[in-house]
Design a protein around this motif. Structure first.
Motif, PDB file in Angstrom:
ATOM      1  N   VAL A   8     118.816  92.729  45.817  1.00  0.00           N
ATOM      2  CA  VAL A   8     119.524  91.463  45.981  1.00  0.00           C
ATOM      3  C   VAL A   8     119.485  90.645  44.695  1.00  0.00           C
ATOM      4  N   ASP A   9     118.365  90.690  43.985  1.00  0.00           N
ATOM      5  CA  ASP A   9     118.220  89.927  42.752  1.00  0.00           C
ATOM      6  C   ASP A   9     119.257  90.316  41.699  1.00  0.00           C
ATOM      7  N   ASP A  10     119.707  91.572  41.734  1.00  0.00           N
ATOM      8  CA  ASP A  10     120.670  92.046  40.736  1.00  0.00           C
ATOM      9  C   ASP A  10     122.077  91.513  40.965  1.00  0.00           C
ATOM     10  N   VAL A  11     122.410  91.153  42.182  1.00  0.00           N
ATOM     11  CA  VAL A  11     123.806  90.799  42.490  1.00  0.00           C
ATOM     12  C   VAL A  11     123.980  89.371  43.008  1.00  0.00           C
ATOM     13  N   SER A 101     114.638  88.148  50.735  1.00  0.00           N
ATOM     14  CA  SER A 101     113.870  88.110  49.489  1.00  0.00           C
ATOM     15  C   SER A 101     114.648  88.781  48.357  1.00  0.00           C
ATOM     16  N   PRO A 102     114.388  88.397  47.107  1.00  0.00           N
ATOM     17  CA  PRO A 102     115.127  88.967  45.978  1.00  0.00           C
ATOM     18  C   PRO A 102     114.960  90.474  45.829  1.00  0.00           C
ATOM     19  N   GLY A 103     113.811  91.004  46.222  1.00  0.00           N
ATOM     20  CA  GLY A 103     113.541  92.414  46.012  1.00  0.00           C
ATOM     21  C   GLY A 103     114.069  93.344  47.072  1.00  0.00           C
ATOM     22  N   VAL A 104     114.738  92.823  48.074  1.00  0.00           N
ATOM     23  CA  VAL A 104     115.275  93.656  49.152  1.00  0.00           C
ATOM     24  C   VAL A 104     116.448  94.492  48.635  1.00  0.00           C
ATOM     25  N   SER A 105     116.532  95.732  49.090  1.00  0.00           N
ATOM     26  CA  SER A 105     117.611  96.617  48.639  1.00  0.00           C
ATOM     27  C   SER A 105     118.953  96.170  49.204  1.00  0.00           C
ATOM     28  N   ARG A 111     122.654  95.631  56.131  1.00  0.00           N
ATOM     29  CA  ARG A 111     122.314  95.823  57.542  1.00  0.00           C
ATOM     30  C   ARG A 111     121.950  94.513  58.211  1.00  0.00           C
ATOM     31  N   LEU A 112     121.218  93.663  57.500  1.00  0.00           N
ATOM     32  CA  LEU A 112     120.837  92.362  58.067  1.00  0.00           C
ATOM     33  C   LEU A 112     122.071  91.511  58.334  1.00  0.00           C
ATOM     34  N   ASP A 125     111.985  82.885  47.521  1.00  0.00           N
ATOM     35  CA  ASP A 125     110.781  83.547  47.040  1.00  0.00           C
ATOM     36  C   ASP A 125     109.708  83.532  48.126  1.00  0.00           C
ATOM     37  N   ALA A 126     108.507  83.975  47.776  1.00  0.00           N
ATOM     38  CA  ALA A 126     107.437  84.096  48.758  1.00  0.00           C
ATOM     39  C   ALA A 126     107.036  82.756  49.352  1.00  0.00           C
ATOM     40  N   ASP A 127     107.340  81.670  48.645  1.00  0.00           N
ATOM     41  CA  ASP A 127     106.996  80.323  49.134  1.00  0.00           C
ATOM     42  C   ASP A 127     108.151  79.665  49.876  1.00  0.00           C
ATOM     43  N   GLY A 128     109.255  80.401  50.063  1.00  0.00           N
ATOM     44  CA  GLY A 128     110.397  79.846  50.780  1.00  0.00           C
ATOM     45  C   GLY A 128     111.314  78.992  49.933  1.00  0.00           C
ATOM     46  N   ARG A 129     111.139  79.040  48.604  1.00  0.00           N
ATOM     47  CA  ARG A 129     111.987  78.246  47.717  1.00  0.00           C
ATOM     48  C   ARG A 129     113.265  79.014  47.376  1.00  0.00           C
ATOM     49  N   LEU A 130     114.360  78.289  47.351  1.00  0.00           N
ATOM     50  CA  LEU A 130     115.667  78.889  47.104  1.00  0.00           C
ATOM     51  C   LEU A 130     115.770  79.441  45.684  1.00  0.00           C
ATOM     52  N   LYS A 131     116.166  80.707  45.580  1.00  0.00           N
ATOM     53  CA  LYS A 131     116.360  81.350  44.279  1.00  0.00           C
ATOM     54  C   LYS A 131     117.814  81.734  44.034  1.00  0.00           C
ATOM     55  N   GLY A 132     118.608  81.780  45.096  1.00  0.00           N
ATOM     56  CA  GLY A 132     120.008  82.169  44.956  1.00  0.00           C
ATOM     57  C   GLY A 132     120.643  82.343  46.316  1.00  0.00           C
TER      58      GLY A 132
END
Length: 217
Positions: A8-11, A101-105, A111-112, A125-132
């Motif tokens: 997810v982080d890549d796109v 999460s950003p690291g999810v494929s 699927r989600l 992120d792990a703390d629930g802060r918006l990253k994108g």
């Protein structure tokens, strides 16, 4: 060595327009129109995502603008009729937000979205802060990879790995994301494995594996 796995982080879109729980209806609608988006993450306390407000959440106000909801509407569409009278994001938003999460494929993200029938996901992120934020369209970006890049990755991650001594006998071509493998290989039992590895390359649409065994004597 393994094939490149896009996450997810890549796109995802990293510059995200947001609102806060106390943002009023008109401001939400104006923000959606200005930025040409159909949904907005609702954040508070250092970009912690508490919900998502979408066009669908705003529509009941227009639907019931000319006439207040009757008893039947109220009974069968309690959520919508409540939103028709709401004026702030905290009253309109879907909460808790479905996040990722950003690291999810990318397949997991797809699927989600399909399972929950949603078009976009706030990325936290792990703390629930918006990253994108990631949308259905973002998940399709891998299919825009150049054919030459795809062919090179298939050769590197599939052909060269499975047939290190005879890889030069295999030709790999990719056209519009569709891969074709031709040539002769020493071990036919490894052909299905090669095809699976080729199909696993992100951005490949299909694989036509025409590999054959050694030339008969």
């Amino acid at each position: 060595m393994t094939s490149t796995r896009y996450t997810v982080d890549d796109v995802m879109t990293k510059a995200v327009v947001t609102v806060t729980p106390d943002t009023e209806f008109k401001k939400i609608a104006d923000t959606m129109e200005r930025w040409k988006v159909t949904a907005l993450p609702v954040v508070e306390d250092g970009d912690h995502v508490v919900g998502v407000v979408s066009e669908a959440d705003l529509l009941p106000k227009e639907e019931f603008h000319d006439h207040p909801p009757g008893m039947i509407d109220t009974m069968h569409r309690l959520g919508d009729t409540a939103k028709a009278g709401s004026v702030r994001a905290e009253e309109l938003m879907s909460s808790p937000a479905i996040v990722i999460s950003p690291g999810v494929s990318l397949p997991q993200a797809a699927r989600l979205m399909a399972t929950r029938r949603i078009k976009r996901l706030p990325v936290v992120d792990a703390d629930g802060r918006l990253k994108g934020i990631v949308s259905r369209a973002d998940l399709l970006k891998v299919f825009l990879r150049p054919d030459d890049d795809l062919a090179a990755e298939i050769r590197r991650e599939a052909v060269d790995r499975i047939f290190p001594r005879s890889h030069r006998d295999v030709k790999v071509s990719v056209t519009w994301g569709a891969a074709t493998l031709t040539g002769r290989v020493p071990d036919t039992t490894l052909i299905p494995v090669t095809a699976r590895l080729a199909l696993a390359v992100e951005g490949i649409v299909s694989v036509d594996c025409r590999l054959e065994g050694p030339q008969p004597a």
